[in-house]
Design an enzyme around this catalytic site. Structure first.
Site, PDB file in Angstrom:
ATOM      1  N   SER A 170       0.753  -1.167   0.033  1.00  0.00           N
ATOM      2  CA  SER A 170      -0.050  -0.013   0.044  1.00  0.00           C
ATOM      3  C   SER A 170       0.933   1.113   0.103  1.00  0.00           C
ATOM      4  O   SER A 170       1.945   1.448  -0.808  1.00  0.00           O
ATOM      5  CB  SER A 170      -0.857  -0.083   1.260  1.00  0.00           C
ATOM      6  OG  SER A 170      -1.719   1.137   1.337  1.00  0.00           O
ATOM      7  N   TYR A 193      -5.263   8.188  -6.382  1.00  0.00           N
ATOM      8  CA  TYR A 193      -4.448   7.157  -5.972  1.00  0.00           C
ATOM      9  C   TYR A 193      -4.844   6.954  -4.401  1.00  0.00           C
ATOM     10  O   TYR A 193      -4.665   5.639  -4.094  1.00  0.00           O
ATOM     11  CB  TYR A 193      -3.029   7.723  -5.992  1.00  0.00           C
ATOM     12  CG  TYR A 193      -2.044   7.062  -5.499  1.00  0.00           C
ATOM     13  CD1 TYR A 193      -1.568   5.752  -6.210  1.00  0.00           C
ATOM     14  CD2 TYR A 193      -1.083   7.224  -4.208  1.00  0.00           C
ATOM     15  CE1 TYR A 193      -0.360   5.076  -5.721  1.00  0.00           C
ATOM     16  CE2 TYR A 193      -0.251   6.419  -3.779  1.00  0.00           C
ATOM     17  CZ  TYR A 193       0.299   5.280  -4.447  1.00  0.00           C
ATOM     18  OH  TYR A 193       1.395   4.399  -4.051  1.00  0.00           O
ATOM     19  N   LYS A 220      -5.612   2.892  -2.886  1.00  0.00           N
ATOM     20  CA  LYS A 220      -5.035   2.652  -1.641  1.00  0.00           C
ATOM     21  C   LYS A 220      -6.014   2.248  -0.319  1.00  0.00           C
ATOM     22  O   LYS A 220      -5.823   1.482   0.502  1.00  0.00           O
ATOM     23  CB  LYS A 220      -3.733   3.390  -1.262  1.00  0.00           C
ATOM     24  CG  LYS A 220      -2.727   3.098  -2.463  1.00  0.00           C
ATOM     25  CD  LYS A 220      -2.173   1.938  -2.729  1.00  0.00           C
ATOM     26  CE  LYS A 220      -1.083   1.839  -3.496  1.00  0.00           C
ATOM     27  NZ  LYS A 220      -0.590   0.323  -4.063  1.00  0.00           N
TER      28      LYS A 220
END
Length: 279
Positions: free
Chosen positions: A137, A151, A155
């Site tokens: 991650s 993004y 994650k």
């Protein structure tokens, strides 16, 4: 046949943390299958640690091909001990700037490909009654920043399903570890980065400024991929691996700041929070 101590399957081993992890695992005596998107990279990876590293051509978004490769490794060795979902990229852009198609591609690579590979190895690990799944991650999976919203979303999603998976597999001797690096000296902020096609001037001082900062420190990040790889191997081979392994001082400081902010928010609004039940 002498069975090596561990069989690894690592996605995204062309460079950075994935490459360092593959080398460290192989040099410790384990066998590593690593995926690469370009066919010309495969033979080079085969020679990384001769007889221990084996390259596999794969675009992680090709789930059918991923299934074939997982089956190939299982048939060859009878097991897969450690899956590392490392492949991914960063999409840069303010939320308004990012198109739906760009957002979907970010989620396909950073979330759905990880989900698919995780689902492919779980029956193998259940059958062998052991295994480890390492999800690469980011500190961005805990704390958001302007210019990285999609993004962050990919994650955050990765962390959400991995937390649940850890609870679901705890009694099956299948361990899940979420790795949260800060800025490491890889290509993530350089050649691997993708900028949204649309750029809106009004976001220049927020998202734009953050993106420029990230681009400018590419190649000078404080994190050492080799040391990061060693830390991951130490943790996953320990008797009690952590659910989360944070890598680097920037990540540690940033996550602690986020937790502090949450606690402050909870305290300030606690009375309102509690005053929502039936009398």
């Amino acid at each position: 046949m002498i069975i090596p101590s561990k069989i690894w399957f690592i996605t995204g081993v062309s460079g950075g943390l994935g490459r360092a992890l593959a080398r460290e695992a192989a040099e410790s005596g384990d066998i590593v299958f690593g995926t690469l998107r370009k066919p010309e990279q495969v033979e080079e990876f085969n020679q990384l640690v001769s007889g221990k590293t084996f390259g596999l051509e794969l675009d992680v978004n090709d789930h059918s091909r991923a299934d074939q490769l997982i089956t190939h490794v299982r048939d060859q060795f009878g097991r897969i001990d450690i899956l590392v979902n490392n492949a991914g990229y960063g999409l840069f852009g303010a939320i308004e700037e990012v198109s739906i198609e760009e957002a979907r591609q970010q989620m396909e690579t950073n979330f759905f490909s990880v989900l698919a590979l995780t689902q492919l190895v779980l029956p193998i690990m259940r059958n062998q009654e052991s295994g480890s799944i390492i999800q690469i991650s980011s500190m961005a999976g805990i704390r958001s920043n302007p210019g990285l919203g999609m993004y962050n979303a990919s994650k955050f999603a990765l962390e959400g399903f991995s937390e649940a998976l850890a609870l679901e597999t705890a009694e099956m001797n299948i361990r899940v570890m979420i790795v949260e690096p800060g800025p490491f000296r890889t290509d993530w902020a350089g050649s691997s980065a993708v900028r949204s096609q649309k750029i809106i001037n009004e976001y220049d001082s927020t998202a734009g400024e953050r993106i420029r900062m990230i681009n400018n420190y590419s190649g000078t990040q404080p994190g050492n991929p080799v040391k990061g790889a060693k830390a991951i191997i130490k943790a996953i081979k320990s008797d009690n691996p952590p659910l989360r392994l944070v890598l680097g001082k920037p990540a540690l400081d940033g996550i602690r700041e986020k937790l502090k902010s949450i606690e402050q928010n909870l305290s300030e609004w606690e009375a309102t929070t509690l005053n929502t039940s039936f009398d």
